[in-house]
Design an enzyme around this catalytic site. Structure first.
Site, mmCIF file in Angstrom:
data_model
loop_
_atom_site.group_PDB
_atom_site.id
_atom_site.type_symbol
_atom_site.label_atom_id
_atom_site.label_comp_id
_atom_site.label_asym_id
_atom_site.label_seq_id
_atom_site.Cartn_x
_atom_site.Cartn_y
_atom_site.Cartn_z
ATOM 1 C CG ASN A 208 -0.177 -0.044 2.503
ATOM 2 O OD1 ASN A 208 0.533 0.899 2.839
ATOM 3 N ND2 ASN A 208 -0.282 -1.148 3.247
ATOM 4 C CG ASP A 276 -6.856 -5.283 6.330
ATOM 5 O OD1 ASP A 276 -6.441 -5.338 7.500
ATOM 6 O OD2 ASP A 276 -7.309 -4.230 5.812
ATOM 7 C CE LYS A 286 8.041 -12.056 -14.822
ATOM 8 N NZ LYS A 286 8.476 -11.723 -16.139
ATOM 9 C CE LYS A 333 -10.588 0.033 11.615
ATOM 10 N NZ LYS A 333 -10.184 0.865 10.520
HETATM 11 O O1 PMT Z 1 3.075 6.065 6.508
HETATM 12 P P1 PMT Z 1 2.568 7.422 6.054
HETATM 13 O O2 PMT Z 1 2.739 7.637 4.576
HETATM 14 O O3 PMT Z 1 3.135 8.531 6.907
HETATM 15 O O4 PMT Z 1 0.981 7.460 6.288
HETATM 16 C C1 PMT Z 1 0.443 7.428 7.564
HETATM 17 C C2 PMT Z 1 -0.789 6.526 7.647
HETATM 18 C C3 PMT Z 1 -1.913 7.102 6.796
HETATM 19 C C4 PMT Z 1 -0.435 5.112 7.158
HETATM 20 C C5 PMT Z 1 -1.188 6.476 9.177
HETATM 21 O O5 PMT Z 1 -1.483 7.754 9.639
HETATM 22 C C6 PMT Z 1 -2.380 5.573 9.395
HETATM 23 O O6 PMT Z 1 -3.517 5.980 9.299
HETATM 24 N N1 PMT Z 1 -2.110 4.285 9.750
HETATM 25 C C7 PMT Z 1 -3.102 3.242 9.850
HETATM 26 C C8 PMT Z 1 -3.343 2.671 8.491
HETATM 27 C C9 PMT Z 1 -4.290 1.481 8.513
HETATM 28 O O7 PMT Z 1 -3.882 0.420 8.116
HETATM 29 O O8 PMT Z 1 -5.472 1.704 8.998
HETATM 30 P P2 PMT Z 1 -6.618 0.562 9.183
HETATM 31 O O9 PMT Z 1 -7.838 1.335 9.490
HETATM 32 O O10 PMT Z 1 -6.634 -0.353 7.994
HETATM 33 O O11 PMT Z 1 -6.106 -0.267 10.416
HETATM 34 C C10 PMT Z 1 -6.487 0.043 11.740
HETATM 35 C C11 PMT Z 1 -5.395 -0.297 12.723
HETATM 36 O O12 PMT Z 1 -5.212 -1.722 12.726
HETATM 37 C C12 PMT Z 1 -4.043 0.340 12.447
HETATM 38 O O13 PMT Z 1 -3.495 0.731 13.687
HETATM 39 C C13 PMT Z 1 -3.242 -0.821 11.850
HETATM 40 O O14 PMT Z 1 -1.842 -0.704 12.188
HETATM 41 C C14 PMT Z 1 -3.864 -2.038 12.541
HETATM 42 N N2 PMT Z 1 -3.832 -3.296 11.784
HETATM 43 C C15 PMT Z 1 -4.492 -3.414 10.598
HETATM 44 C C16 PMT Z 1 -4.509 -4.645 9.941
HETATM 45 C C17 PMT Z 1 -3.820 -5.726 10.520
HETATM 46 N N3 PMT Z 1 -3.787 -6.906 9.909
HETATM 47 N N4 PMT Z 1 -3.177 -5.583 11.691
HETATM 48 C C18 PMT Z 1 -3.184 -4.394 12.339
HETATM 49 O O15 PMT Z 1 -2.588 -4.262 13.409
#
Ligand code: PMT
Length: 397
Positions: A208, A276, A286, A333
């Site tokens: 991503n 995810d 490949k 969340k």
């Molecule tokens: O890295 P930058 O370019 O500076 O950008 C910053 C950012 C936009 C990435 C950051 O500010 C941000 O929002 N990070 C969270 C991104 C994210 O994956 O959000 P989410 O809503 O999909 O996930 C929610 C939370 O679950 C996050 O804390 C994530 O770390 C966590 N997660 C998600 C999926 C997973 N399998 N395990 C997790 O721990």
């Protein structure tokens, strides 16, 4: 800033003109500004400009006998509370990384024992050249700090990374560095940053747009405030000063690194953008192309949720990147992942979030309260998040 001695090293790039504005800001803030210029810097801007702005003699030559500093670079190195190199060319970064001391600026950098901050400015190709990146990594590993350059139109006409940060940004970084409060001394923090990469075959992966900037800003800010910081990172930015970086690739790697670190920390901040889903079958070599292809994906471990289930007294700060229904999703969340606080990012905006220099967030707390963090550089946002998290850590203890 008042009465602090700052050595401002100006090297040979067009951004040298911005260093004049920086010198003026530092002087107005009450600092003693000692400007040192390389020979090439003097081709872009005259020492007289800096002499007038700083009300101090400008040092341009190691061997001059005109002023005490020029006789002994060590005395300035000893006196300086902070050295800033702005603009920092690939040349001075290379010299500093390799211990070369062939003029006043490079000699001063070798003699300095205070914090040294570089504000790189160069052409994009030079900035991304492995030699420059390795030199920056070397310096960061020795405790130097880097103020990221910005993307934009460069003097050479190229558009890309490499434009020196604006003087205001450099000033506020230096101000913070000089007045850094040590309110996180003794606190052990785990931060995650950047994207994860999920292997499809040996040459392809799913990932991503996370750059890691937000997570690195958090790690750097926490370390500056005295915390002991472990950064589990899927990004490849220079390591912040005094931060233990654990590089990872996939969500599974990140899960394992976090779970191993969890028992030893007081605070977890999960800024990483974790995949995810991951391909069910990871192929060697490949994959050959044929007709249409359906990639079978399976869920990755939800690291945040696992930490929420296993935490024992740790304060847990999650992040949420949402394109719609920010509040509803963030609040959901907090509950489903047992968080103390969530920092929610509206990623429908193009000026914040993924890859940008700035961010703006809404903090939602487990007790139902909320706080807006208006648009600011990621480092400032990081400091505000840490202050809120620290209040929770202190309450808990
Ligand atoms: O890295 P930058 O370019 O500076 O950008 C910053 C950012 C936009 C990435 C950051 O500010 C941000 O929002 N990070 C969270 C991104 C994210 O994956 O959000 P989410 O809503 O999909 O996930 C929610 C939370 O679950 C996050 O804390 C994530 O770390 C966590 N997660 C998600 C999926 C997973 N399998 N395990 C997790 O721990």
């Amino acid at each position: 800033m008042k009465n602090k001695h700052i050595a401002l090293c100006v090297t040979g790039g067009i951004a040298a003109y911005k260093a004049a504005a920086l010198a003026s800001m530092l002087k107005k803030a009450g600092a003693h500004v000692h400007v040192c210029m390389t020979k090439n810097a003097c081709e872009f801007i005259t020492p007289l400009t800096f002499e007038t702005l700083s009300a101090n003699r400008v040092i341009t030559d190691t061997f001059s006998r005109e002023a005490p500093y020029e006789v002994d670079h060590v005395s300035l190195a000893k006196q300086a509370d902070l050295v800033v190199v702005a603009p920092a060319t690939a040349n001075i970064i290379g010299k500093a990384a390799n211990g070369i001391a062939d003029d006043f600026v490079s000699t001063l950098l070798l003699a300095a024992r205070c914090k040294v901050v570089f504000a790189p400015a160069m052409n994009t190709a030079m900035l991304h050249h492995p030699a420059v990146q390795e030199n920056m990594q070397t310096l960061a590993g020795r405790g130097c700090a880097f103020i990221s350059s910005q993307a934009g139109m460069l003097a050479c006409g190229d558009v890309g990374d490499g434009r020196m940060a604006e003087p205001e940004e450099i000033f506020s970084y230096l101000d913070r560095a000089l007045s850094a409060k040590k309110d996180m001394q003794g606190v052990r923090v785990l931060v995650t940053a950047g994207p994860t990469r999920e292997k499809i075959d040996d040459v392809r992966y799913l990932t991503n747009r996370s750059s890691g900037k937000m997570g690195y800003a958090l790690a750097e800010a926490a370390a500056e405030r005295g915390a002991q910081v472990t950064l589990v990172s899927g990004a490849s930015l220079p390591a912040p000063e005094h931060v233990q970086v654990i590089p990872v690739v996939s969500a599974q790697d990140m899960y394992e690194a976090c779970m191993q670190a969890l028992p030893q920390v007081d605070l977890v901040v999960k800024a990483a953008a974790v995949a995810d889903y991951t391909p069910k079958h990871k192929l060697s070599g490949k994959m050959k192309k044929g007709g249409d292809l359906a990639l079978e994906l399976v869920r990755t471990p939800d690291i945040l949720k696992a930490i929420g289930q296993q935490k024992q007294g740790q304060v847990l700060v999650g992040f949420a990147a949402e394109a719609a229904d920010l509040e509803k999703n963030a609040l959901a969340k907090i509950k489903s992942k047992n968080l103390d606080l969530i920092a929610a990012n509206d990623i429908s905006r193009s000026d914040i979030g993924f890859g940008s220099e700035n961010n703006a967030m809404t903090l939602y707390f487990a007790d139902g309260s909320r706080k807006e963090l208006p648009l600011a550089p990621k480092k400032e946002i990081a400091d505000l998040i840490l202050s809120e998290a620290m209040a929770l850590v202190q309450k808990r203890h």
